[in-house]
Design an enzyme around this catalytic site. Sequence first.
Site, PDB file in Angstrom:
ATOM      1  N   PHE B  11       0.858  -1.198   0.000  1.00 39.47           N
ATOM      2  CA  PHE B  11       0.000   0.000   0.000  1.00 39.47           C
ATOM      3  C   PHE B  11       0.887   1.239   0.000  1.00 39.47           C
ATOM      4  O   PHE B  11       0.747   2.142   0.814  1.00 39.47           O
ATOM      5  CB  PHE B  11      -0.951  -0.032   1.203  1.00 39.47           C
ATOM      6  N   THR B  98       4.313  -4.490  -4.679  1.00 37.61           N
ATOM      7  CA  THR B  98       5.431  -4.382  -3.736  1.00 37.61           C
ATOM      8  C   THR B  98       6.669  -3.976  -4.526  1.00 37.61           C
ATOM      9  O   THR B  98       6.604  -3.754  -5.742  1.00 37.61           O
ATOM     10  CB  THR B  98       5.649  -5.724  -2.995  1.00 37.61           C
ATOM     11  N   VAL B 154       6.149  -1.908 -17.670  1.00 37.38           N
ATOM     12  CA  VAL B 154       6.949  -1.176 -18.667  1.00 37.38           C
ATOM     13  C   VAL B 154       6.265   0.159 -18.946  1.00 37.38           C
ATOM     14  O   VAL B 154       5.066   0.198 -19.206  1.00 37.38           O
ATOM     15  CB  VAL B 154       7.041  -1.974 -19.996  1.00 37.38           C
ATOM     16  N   GLY B 208      13.441  13.861  -7.690  1.00 35.28           N
ATOM     17  CA  GLY B 208      12.657  12.661  -7.401  1.00 35.28           C
ATOM     18  C   GLY B 208      12.579  11.688  -8.557  1.00 35.28           C
ATOM     19  O   GLY B 208      11.862  10.700  -8.493  1.00 35.28           O
ATOM     20  N   GLU B 211      16.536   7.099  -8.121  1.00 37.33           N
ATOM     21  CA  GLU B 211      16.601   6.445  -6.821  1.00 37.33           C
ATOM     22  C   GLU B 211      17.843   6.919  -6.075  1.00 37.33           C
ATOM     23  O   GLU B 211      18.765   7.490  -6.665  1.00 37.33           O
ATOM     24  CB  GLU B 211      16.719   4.926  -7.015  1.00 37.33           C
ATOM     25  N   LYS B 226      13.124  -4.413 -18.646  1.00 40.30           N
ATOM     26  CA  LYS B 226      11.972  -3.998 -19.456  1.00 40.30           C
ATOM     27  C   LYS B 226      12.051  -4.546 -20.875  1.00 40.30           C
ATOM     28  O   LYS B 226      11.028  -4.915 -21.458  1.00 40.30           O
ATOM     29  CB  LYS B 226      11.870  -2.471 -19.463  1.00 40.30           C
TER      30      LYS B 226
END
Lengths: 351, 351
Positions: B11, B98, B154, B208, B211, B226
């Site tokens: 979530f 997740t 993707v 943002g 990562e 991908k």
Amino acid sequence: MNRHDIALIGFGGVNRALAQIIHERADELTDQLGFALRVVAITDLRLGSLMQADGIDLGEVFAMSPMDTFAGRPGGAAVPQNDFVIRNTTADIVVEATFTNPLDGEPAVSHVRAAIESGKSVATTNKGPVALAGTELNRLAAAHGVTFEYEGSVVSGTPILRFAGETLKGLRVNGVQGILNGTSNYVLGQMESGMTLDDAVAEAQALGYAEADPTADIEGSDVQLKIVILANEILGAQITTADVERRGISEVSAADIIDAAARGSRWKLIGSASRDADGNVVATVEPVALPSTHPLASVSGPTNAVSFDTDLLGTVTVSGPGAGRMETAYALLSDIIAIDAHQRSMIGASE
Amino acid sequence: MNRHDIALIGFGGVNRALAQIIHERADELTDQLGFALRVVAITDLRLGSLMQADGIDLGEVFAMSPMDTFAGRPGGAAVPQNDFVIRNTTADIVVEATFTNPLDGEPAVSHVRAAIESGKSVATTNKGPVALAGTELNRLAAAHGVTFEYEGSVVSGTPILRFAGETLKGLRVNGVQGILNGTSNYVLGQMESGMTLDDAVAEAQALGYAEADPTADIEGSDVQLKIVILANEILGAQITTADVERRGISEVSAADIIDAAARGSRWKLIGSASRDADGNVVATVEPVALPSTHPLASVSGPTNAVSFDTDLLGTVTVSGPGAGRMETAYALLSDIIAIDAHQRSMIGASE
């Protein structure tokens, strides 16, 4: 095994390319799509008409000599008899690919109407019936339980309408804008290289992009028909060409193009339609100087593209060929696939 | 009225955005899609788990204070119990969102397997299970008569997989190539403006896009996952990441970028897959200097795009957002719509 019997109304470049696809790929298409295709009627201004319920031998048709007609063949006649063939063919799908009449859409509107009234689904690449009588013909199709499909009426086989209607399901599309005419886009590109409008148009004609009379391409009336189709189909509007303000690329001067380039912008002929604050759809055709970061700024030459302004996904753009006989014939194949899916869902629902 | 009951596994941003769409647009979606949506289970590493067969009040969940958990609520627990919830929920669709584990795809692979084994369809945005176990999970889904959908694995919600699989039906797709990572594309753009790789990466992190550890973006392993998905899904290959030669943008120097610009070209990190003469699929990830006329050359910043090389239609390109929580949540909605259509067609076929 399901099978669709096809009547080809008009046997110019596009329907001939569709016949070629059906002839050369019958088995492959059957494997991939789960249904077979057979041509059972052809009409053409020059060739006349041919109706053979057991399937026309397309190899024989392709081998006809240039001066030959269908007269004398079983089910053949020297005249097209479009209305008679459309009403009496054993086909379940009529493919309309006669010329586009931008004034009243005839005779294509009558062809589509006759097909629907006699219980046949219709695929067409003809902008006329869709832009000028689309609402009526869609209602008529619904009333007769058949399907009216017209992917090729905008951006040839590049599947803009199906992308908006199927692939973007669940989104609200608030606006569309596109480069919808390859000739004018090619001409603007050549003007960026220093060519005059007249020279660029002459070159486009020599390359086969532009018609003998390029007015519809240059002055935006071709795009006007297409933006009516997009607005009505994608935004649920009910507008006509009279509702679309139109300006063509003849208004763009060499100086305008140089000025824009100096600012990193490019002139493009943009057809656009969007919902205003009151929910009304406003549509225009006009040359616009787009900043180079705009998704349509880099669409060059005869390529076409449409950007969709959506709520959850922001801007999504599809680009691809805007013309070509094989490309446009694919639009018809894509329509036939949609008609098949629709017929199957109706059978499922009635069981 | 048809209804789908949904279990949300994870979530975080994306599943929370999907819950928001379901909560805020329930009636509009029902009208448009012909089915209702209800969330009956949520699991989350921090919140724990909640199962309520009559439907969870999402308004209450959104109003929870930051330190609160599901413990103490009817059907609630302080721990996620993912496997238990997936197997025992009354949901017919499990939405797996997740984190992506690029090594073995766990625990998401197990989540998807458990859902399918217990007769539930699955929608996921998680590249791991699709790239690393897609063939197995698709077979398992077919064996259990359920559907496994993963549009968001993707190019986030930009519907690349559905475009290839549905909208381009009837074409042979011989190759795909794309800009599949927004961070590296943003970084290359900033390097064109004279920024160093390190500064551009730092800026992308501040915005943002990137990562904390940008290696997967910069060195191409994100694109590698991908392109495996695209090759297997669109070209029918059965390749793994080990089959994909990979080079990242750290190989592109400031001098390379200046040289390319002088020739009118732009460096892009391109994932590509195509069928060679023997029908084998060859896939690579590498920086390529594209001429400005290439349909991917102008795709800038965090935008992603994929070009399809087709037989009848030539090159067709779709571009759109490659990230974003609402954009990615739309991919899940699009998957749910596909699952609904598939379930209806199975009911139709069995009657």
